[in-house]
Write an enzyme that holds these catalytic residues in place. Structure first.
Site, short mmCIF file in Angstrom:
data_model
loop_
_atom_site.label_atom_id
_atom_site.label_comp_id
_atom_site.label_asym_id
_atom_site.label_seq_id
_atom_site.Cartn_x
_atom_site.Cartn_y
_atom_site.Cartn_z
CG ASP A 104 -8.67 -4.77 23.55
OD1 ASP A 104 -7.89 -5.13 24.19
OD2 ASP A 104 -7.91 -3.01 24.09
CB CYS A 156 -1.06 -0.35 0.97
SG CYS A 156 -1.70 1.61 1.21
CG HIS A 157 1.46 3.77 -3.10
ND1 HIS A 157 0.82 2.58 -4.33
CD2 HIS A 157 2.46 3.95 -3.89
CE1 HIS A 157 1.52 2.07 -5.85
NE2 HIS A 157 2.44 2.81 -5.09
#
Length: 177
Positions: free
Chosen positions: A137, A86-87
């Site tokens: 979480d 991914c850029h």
């Protein structure tokens, strides 16, 4: 817009002709306004829903939805550190919301936008996914029956093609009722 029933719009872009992982060369592409919206659905069991007050979950670790929103924005900004090909892009906008659906489950929506040579789908998806994981979480001490049921792209615009999932229209219609 791409017809989702027509199959993929082309070959895998992150695979070289030799079959190796490859970052897409965006050097010659023009900059344009790019926007993506993604959603994650989090099933909240009754024990977790019992913690709801004024549309927010309040747990031992603090305000769950507000913390999830912050985590999602932070994750979207770090997407290129998590997804290997991914850029790296500097987001112009990243908005997250957490709303409750009619069944009392959390629906996380992430909108990412940038003017760049590459899209922001991965940033929107990452933001939504990490926000959903943060909800899990923060609430897992109450119940492990929390389920992240779907993380998906709802729409993207800019670049070569636009996309809008048929489910995006139905989801929006359902949230207004």
């Amino acid at each position: 817009m791409h017809d989702p029933g027509a199959g993929p719009p082309g070959p895998l872009t992150h695979v070289s002709p030799a079959g190796q992982p490859a970052m897409v060369d965006v050097g010659a592409k023009p900059r344009s306004a790019r926007r993506a919206r993604a959603r994650a659905e989090v099933h909240l069991p009754p024990a977790v829903r019992a913690l709801l007050r004024d549309g927010e979950l309040h747990g031992a670790k603090g305000p769950v939805f507000q913390t999830a929103i912050t985590a999602g924005v932070m994750a979207a900004k770090k997407t290129s550190e998590l997804i290997p090909l991914c850029h790296p892009i500097g987001l112009d906008r990243c908005d997250l919301t957490v709303e409750l659906d009619a069944a009392g489950n959390a629906v996380v929506t992430c909108v990412a936008a940038v003017e760049h040579k590459t899209g922001v789908e991965m940033e929107a998806l990452t933001g939504a996914a990490v926000a959903a994981l943060t909800i899990y979480d923060m609430c897992k001490a109450v119940s492990h029956d929390i389920a992240i049921r779907e993380v998906r792209l709802l729409e993207k615009s800019g670049g070569k093609s636009d996309y809008r999932a048929a489910e995006a229209d139905r989801a929006e219609a359902g949230s207004r009722t």
